[in-house]
Scaffold this motif. Sequence first.
Motif, PDB file in Angstrom:
ATOM      1  N   ASN A  19       0.775  -1.187   0.045  1.00 39.88           N
ATOM      2  CA  ASN A  19       0.018  -0.114  -0.158  1.00 39.88           C
ATOM      3  C   ASN A  19       0.747   1.421   0.140  1.00 39.88           C
ATOM      4  O   ASN A  19       0.199   2.531  -0.075  1.00 39.88           O
ATOM      5  N   GLN A  31       0.420   3.270  -3.876  1.00 37.57           N
ATOM      6  CA  GLN A  31      -0.844   3.137  -4.508  1.00 37.57           C
ATOM      7  C   GLN A  31      -0.830   3.749  -5.908  1.00 37.57           C
ATOM      8  O   GLN A  31      -0.338   5.040  -5.882  1.00 37.57           O
ATOM      9  N   HIS A  32      -1.581   3.209  -6.767  1.00 44.44           N
ATOM     10  CA  HIS A  32      -1.388   3.468  -8.054  1.00 44.44           C
ATOM     11  C   HIS A  32      -2.651   4.386  -8.679  1.00 44.44           C
ATOM     12  O   HIS A  32      -2.654   5.678  -8.816  1.00 44.44           O
ATOM     13  N   GLU A  81      -6.652   3.106  -4.966  1.00 45.81           N
ATOM     14  CA  GLU A  81      -6.112   2.228  -4.058  1.00 45.81           C
ATOM     15  C   GLU A  81      -5.297   1.010  -4.565  1.00 45.81           C
ATOM     16  O   GLU A  81      -5.139   0.097  -3.790  1.00 45.81           O
ATOM     17  N   THR A 105      -2.579  -0.987  -5.764  1.00 42.43           N
ATOM     18  CA  THR A 105      -1.266  -0.963  -5.712  1.00 42.43           C
ATOM     19  C   THR A 105      -0.684  -0.832  -7.186  1.00 42.43           C
ATOM     20  O   THR A 105      -1.150  -1.489  -8.066  1.00 42.43           O
ATOM     21  N   PRO A 147       6.141   6.938  -4.763  1.00 42.15           N
ATOM     22  CA  PRO A 147       4.481   6.895  -4.662  1.00 42.15           C
ATOM     23  C   PRO A 147       4.519   8.530  -5.246  1.00 42.15           C
ATOM     24  O   PRO A 147       4.869   9.319  -4.775  1.00 42.15           O
ATOM     25  N   GLN A 185       0.897   9.770  -5.562  1.00 39.33           N
ATOM     26  CA  GLN A 185      -0.379  10.301  -5.146  1.00 39.33           C
ATOM     27  C   GLN A 185      -0.068  10.853  -3.718  1.00 39.33           C
ATOM     28  O   GLN A 185       0.374  10.104  -2.877  1.00 39.33           O
ATOM     29  N   SER A 214      -9.725   9.962  -8.542  1.00 41.58           N
ATOM     30  CA  SER A 214      -8.603   9.279  -8.988  1.00 41.58           C
ATOM     31  C   SER A 214      -8.186   9.757 -10.596  1.00 41.58           C
ATOM     32  O   SER A 214      -7.110   9.781 -10.905  1.00 41.58           O
ATOM     33  N   LEU A 260      -7.839   9.291  -1.184  1.00 40.76           N
ATOM     34  CA  LEU A 260      -6.940   8.576  -0.223  1.00 40.76           C
ATOM     35  C   LEU A 260      -6.978   9.192   0.962  1.00 40.76           C
ATOM     36  O   LEU A 260      -6.906   8.557   2.218  1.00 40.76           O
TER      37      LEU A 260
END
Length: 249
Positions: free
Chosen positions: A47, A50-51, A54, A56, A100, A102, A230, A242
């Motif tokens: 996690n 997160q792409h 949510e 991964t 990551p 986000q 998203s 998120l």
Amino acid sequence: MSIEKENIKKLHTILNKYKLSTDEKEELLNIILNIFKHDEFQKRMTNEFQHHGEITLGEHILEDAVVTFLLSKKYKHNNGNFDMYLAIKIAMLHDLYTLPWQNNEAAKVNSFFNKHGFRHPIEAVINANKWYPEIFETLNDSKIIIDGIVHHMFPLPVRTFNDTPDNEMELKNFQLVENLSEQSKSILIGSSNRNKMGPVSISRSIYPEGVIVSKADKKVSSGQIKNLDSASALITGYNASLDDNSKKR
């Protein structure tokens, strides 16, 4: 290399989602396992990375690999020179960005065209060369794989790369550029500068393997982007959902 049991479970859940036969599972696993087992890939199954929403990053990549596998089966039937193995390797490497993206202050940049969406294919090429150097030993394979990674977002542009100081591109792994072989560096420069317009390149991959991965990525991503938060995060880097979900936990 340590493979978490939970990540193995996620892998098989994805294989079952696409209803692969036992033989198909074995065929695909023989291609992807060496990449999947790497510690850096395992990290991207968590996690922390997160792409889309949510999902991964690792799960997204695995879905891309499965869809690439299925599309390749159909394409290869009518195109004898198509290399399914290389297409699947592109899929497994195409999003191996560094941080990551986000809701991450460390991933922010100053220039619009240095944002994650434009620069992450370059980071992925650099990281893949560092973590899986054996994949890039052959010149022909390197040309196909690097070009496929660089242009997997087409028709969206990708940031051009010219081995310039990191304050121009704001790469999050610029320190690894010196690890690139001259062969890979030359391919990356040539590919990312094709059809250049200002600081970006707008071009599809010149290889069918890369085109198939680009199609697979769009198919998978469209099913993973579930809400406006998203979708907007693709531009802003901020996903309000998120933050909301984090507060609920």
